[in-house]
Motif scaffolding. Structure first.
Motif, PDB file in Angstrom:
ATOM      1  N   TYR A 120      -0.871  -1.369   6.858  1.00 30.77           N
ATOM      2  CA  TYR A 120      -1.682  -1.126   5.446  1.00 30.77           C
ATOM      3  C   TYR A 120      -0.967   0.145   4.753  1.00 30.77           C
ATOM      4  CZ  TYR A 120      -5.500   0.056   2.158  1.00 30.77           C
ATOM      5  OH  TYR A 120      -6.091   0.318   1.246  1.00 30.77           O
ATOM      6  N   TYR A 123       2.273  -0.655   3.049  1.00 22.62           N
ATOM      7  CA  TYR A 123       1.893  -1.306   2.199  1.00 22.62           C
ATOM      8  C   TYR A 123       1.499  -0.434   0.919  1.00 22.62           C
ATOM      9  CZ  TYR A 123      -0.897  -4.119  -1.201  1.00 22.62           C
ATOM     10  OH  TYR A 123      -1.382  -4.648  -2.244  1.00 22.62           O
ATOM     11  N   CYS A 127       4.049  -0.416  -2.239  1.00 26.10           N
ATOM     12  CA  CYS A 127       3.810  -1.111  -3.248  1.00 26.10           C
ATOM     13  C   CYS A 127       2.751  -0.558  -4.144  1.00 26.10           C
ATOM     14  CB  CYS A 127       3.010  -2.392  -2.639  1.00 26.10           C
ATOM     15  SG  CYS A 127       4.070  -3.362  -1.481  1.00 26.10           S
ATOM     16  N   SER A 217       0.875  -8.002   5.307  1.00 26.50           N
ATOM     17  CA  SER A 217       1.294  -6.641   4.710  1.00 26.50           C
ATOM     18  C   SER A 217       2.992  -6.558   4.632  1.00 26.50           C
ATOM     19  CB  SER A 217       0.797  -5.693   5.789  1.00 26.50           C
ATOM     20  OG  SER A 217      -0.529  -5.696   5.688  1.00 26.50           O
ATOM     21  N   TYR A 220       4.511  -8.650   1.944  1.00 26.45           N
ATOM     22  CA  TYR A 220       4.305  -7.928   0.502  1.00 26.45           C
ATOM     23  C   TYR A 220       5.390  -6.772   0.439  1.00 26.45           C
ATOM     24  CZ  TYR A 220       0.190  -9.831  -1.620  1.00 26.45           C
ATOM     25  OH  TYR A 220      -0.621 -10.952  -2.323  1.00 26.45           O
ATOM     26  N   ILE A 221       5.514  -6.021   1.671  1.00 26.67           N
ATOM     27  CA  ILE A 221       6.421  -4.870   1.478  1.00 26.67           C
ATOM     28  C   ILE A 221       7.665  -5.191   1.230  1.00 26.67           C
ATOM     29  CG2 ILE A 221       7.422  -3.191   2.990  1.00 26.67           C
ATOM     30  CD1 ILE A 221       4.817  -2.772   4.322  1.00 26.67           C
TER      31      ILE A 221
END
Length: 312
Positions: A120, A123, A127, A217, A220-221
């Motif tokens: 997290y 991330y 992001c 996570s 997304y990264i």
């Protein structure tokens, strides 16, 4: 029933890693060296992050806690394993066995949640870089760590509660080098098929939830970094390699031990050694060797401080 348990079986006997006394004596030195390196490596990272003000950031705060958890996890099982190499009768008391089960699951469960917290953190950093300092503030970091300990403790107590009152009245030999639940419940004087399903389901809920959150996570990264630069694919891989490697090393053995139906003794023992002895050693090595700030800068600053204080 609890009194009957302890009056009938007051201790368990570990089978150990192997039957050969010669091989056990041979393994004494390498396992002692591995444990020493694990202790020194993890405590060094904790010490370095605490003493170096340049490392007082959320990522390193979580890394220091991961190193401390690895130190604790390894210390629950490895010292007993090492001393048992020299013993013919590898015994552990009923209370000691239950305590070992509790501690292993507290630290292992806590580490799963802590790995999610670290994912997290990465991330948010990659992001949402403009909001990183406001989102990952000191209070949030402390709560993330506390949450990992709380979830680990709740998971461990739920596991222990399911086996604590089992009637152990027959065989006492645990076919492992520590009190692992799948091996201990085999010794109960009752049908434990349903109980095994419940225990595996309990572990599966925590492990699967953490694993899914980790996948989300890092997906997304990887997608974010890939879309934000020409060399996105290689940069994303470089950014996440150390984290993903640690996740695979930790979750891989757990999945096989608790969720893989066939039970092959030597495979189970190898995987148990891997996640209780090898993984706590590899984690600090992986993060240190792949982290330029620690490898090239922080260690040099520490050496300069030591030399300066010694000669001035």
């Amino acid at each position: 029933m609890e009194g009957a348990n302890q009056s009938v079986v007051s201790e368990f006997i570990f089978h150990g890693l192997c039957d050969s006394k010669e091989l056990q004596k041979f393994l004494l030195l390498p396992f002692s060296a591995l444990y020493l390196m694990t202790i020194l490596g993890n405590l060094f990272i904790v010490f370095l992050i605490i003493t170096d003000s340049h490392l007082h950031s959320p990522m390193y705060f979580l890394l220091a806690n991961l190193s401390f958890v690895d130190f604790c996890l390894s210390s629950v099982t490895t010292p007993k394993l090492i001393t048992d190499f020299l013993k013919d009768n590898k015994t552990i008391s009923f209370e000691g066995c239950m305590s070992q089960i509790l501690c292993v699951h507290v630290f292992a469960g806590g580490e799963m949640v802590l790995l999610v917290s670290m994912a997290y953190d990465r991330y948010v950093a990659i992001c949402k870089p403009l909001h990183y300092s406001s989102i990952m503030n000191r209070q949030k970091c402390i709560w993330l760590v506390l949450t990992s300990w709380i979830i680990g403790f709740v998971h461990a107590t739920s596991q222990l509660a399911m086996i604590l009152d089992l009637p152990f009245c027959g065989p006492r030999i645990v076919d492992s080098f520590f009190c692992d639940i799948p091996e201990v419940i085999k010794l109960a004087c009752m049908d434990t098929h349903t109980l095994r399903l419940l225990i595996n389901a309990d572990s599966a809920v925590l492990a699967t939830t953490c694993f899914i959150l980790l996948l989300i996570s890092y997906t997304y990264i990887l997608v974010t970094v890939r879309l934000s630069s020409k060399d996105g694919a290689s940069k994303a891989l470089s950014t996440c390699t150390s984290h993903i490697t640690v996740v695979v090393l930790f979750f891989g053995p757990c999945i096989f031990i608790y969720l893989w139906p066939p039970s092959i003794t030597w495979v189970d023992k190898f995987l148990a050694v891997f996640y209780t002895v090898i993984t706590p050693l590899l984690n600090p090595a992986i993060y240190t060797l792949r982290n330029k700030e620690i490898k090239n800068v922080a260690i040099k600053r520490l050496l300069k401080k030591i030399l300066f204080s010694r000669f001035c």
